[in-house]
Design an enzyme around this catalytic site. Structure first.
Site, PDB file in Angstrom:
ATOM      1  CG  HIS A  81       5.417  -5.116   2.620  1.00  0.00           C
ATOM      2  ND1 HIS A  81       5.082  -6.431   2.864  1.00  0.00           N
ATOM      3  CD2 HIS A  81       5.178  -4.450   3.766  1.00  0.00           C
ATOM      4  CE1 HIS A  81       4.679  -6.549   4.116  1.00  0.00           C
ATOM      5  NE2 HIS A  81       4.723  -5.373   4.676  1.00  0.00           N
ATOM      6  CD  GLU A 133       7.192   1.273   1.555  1.00  0.00           C
ATOM      7  OE1 GLU A 133       7.254   2.453   1.144  1.00  0.00           O
ATOM      8  OE2 GLU A 133       6.650   0.961   2.632  1.00  0.00           O
ATOM      9  CB  CYS A 202       1.104   6.143   3.896  1.00  0.00           C
ATOM     10  SG  CYS A 202       0.835   5.192   5.386  1.00  0.00           S
ATOM     11  CB  SER A 231       8.774  -0.280   8.896  1.00  0.00           C
ATOM     12  OG  SER A 231       9.348   1.007   8.975  1.00  0.00           O
TER      13      SER A 231
END
Length: 325
Positions: A81, A133, A202, A231
């Protein structure tokens, strides 16, 4: 012999492990092979207890902070992360040997944030407060350089220091649709705002959400295999619900499925077609998906169809210290 009621499984593809997760897990395994056990890992390497427990059995020891490491001479690995800049600095001060398993796509966001800061822009980060993150990205810059935006409401109320010198970055595992609404609000309020050259969310998150959208409306029930602190897994449940499946559920493994409720729902069809959707977050191994399929197959007469929306061939290289010479 009583005939088992029919169930159709729609398997979303792609699903499960992404290249960043593959790389992070392999880094821990290679480090244990090369340096022996124990190898310490700061935070869960990825958000999945099954993965963490498998690595613990191989010799990984997970800690929350560096000062919990009992033997500072052993290698330490930072999670996929990403971490604040203060963490590697602390490791260096302690004389520790560390390896950084930050996903390259998260590192890309860090680079963007630094570039915008160096060019004099205040940064708005779209993400979820408290997620590792987000903490890692916020920690790339001095306090106050980045403002966290979680919702459209936040985007409507934020008051940056200089609206003419503004940029945004995003957490990589968000819902594409929800993020778009926040970005559109920011662009409407701050026409000069600068964004990433390419979407920060992403490829794996985008692909898994697209695959869920492709099957959701056809499903009576949809299971997302993943952890509650993942998440991208939680977002898959939300995406499924918005795409037309009202009973999407997050389960970590087969034993968490409410089998009595599923059997009751299937029986209510009186032999009619009941469709179960199945996918997995980017940190969930395929073995857990197969475990759910096996349990469904044990209870019902199953047909399985895989619905593929895209193929993935991304591979992230290991750091040079872990590449066999």
């Amino acid at each position: 012999m009583t005939q088992r009621p029919p169930v159709s499984i729609l398997l979303a593809a792609p699903r499960g492990f992404c290249a960043g997760v593959d790389r992070a897990i392999l880094m821990v395994e290679r480090a244990i092979e090369k340096y022996g056990a124990p190898v310490f890992v700061r935070h869960e390497i990825v958000h999945n207890r099954h993965v963490v427990e498998e690595l613990e059995r191989k010799g990984a020891v997970f800690v929350e902070e560096l000062d919990e490491i009992s033997d500072p001479s052993r290698p330490v690995i930072f999670s996929a992360h990403g971490v604040p800049k203060s963490v590697p600095a602390d490791a260096e001060q302690r004389g520790m040997f560390y390896l950084d398993a930050t996903c390259p796509l998260v590192s890309k966001v860090h680079v963007e944030a630094n570039r915008h800061f160096e060019e004099g822009r205040h940064i708005l980060m779209i993400g979820h407060e408290g997620h590792p993150e987000v903490e890692g990205t916020l920690g790339q810059l001095p306090d106050g350089a980045i403002t966290l935006i979680e919702t459209v409401g936040d985007a409507n109320s934020v008051t940056p220091p200089d609206p003419q010198n503004l940029a945004y970055v995003t957490q990589t595992t968000l819902s594409l649709d929800d993020t778009l609404a926040v970005v559109e609000t920011l662009k409407k309020r701050f026409p000069a705002i600068r964004g990433p050259h390419k979407n920060d969310i992403c490829y794996a998150t985008t692909n898994r959400q697209a695959a869920v959208k492709a099957i959701a409306e056809s499903c009576d029930t949809l299971f997302v295999v993943g952890a509650p602190n993942s998440s991208n897994s939680v977002r898959l449940v939300e995406v499924a619900e918005k795409a037309g499946c009202t009973t999407a559920q997050l389960v970590q493994k087969a034993s968490e499925v409410d089998w009595t409720a599923l059997e009751t729902a299937v029986a209510a069809r009186n032999g009619g077609r009941f469709v179960v959707g199945l996918t997995a977050g980017a940190s969930a191994p395929e073995s857990l998906v197969q475990g759910v399929i096996d349990e469904i197959s044990r209870r019902f007469a199953v047909t399985t169809e895989e619905v593929t929306v895209s193929s993935e061939d991304v591979i992230f290289k290991l750091p040079k210290q872990l590449i066999a010479s």
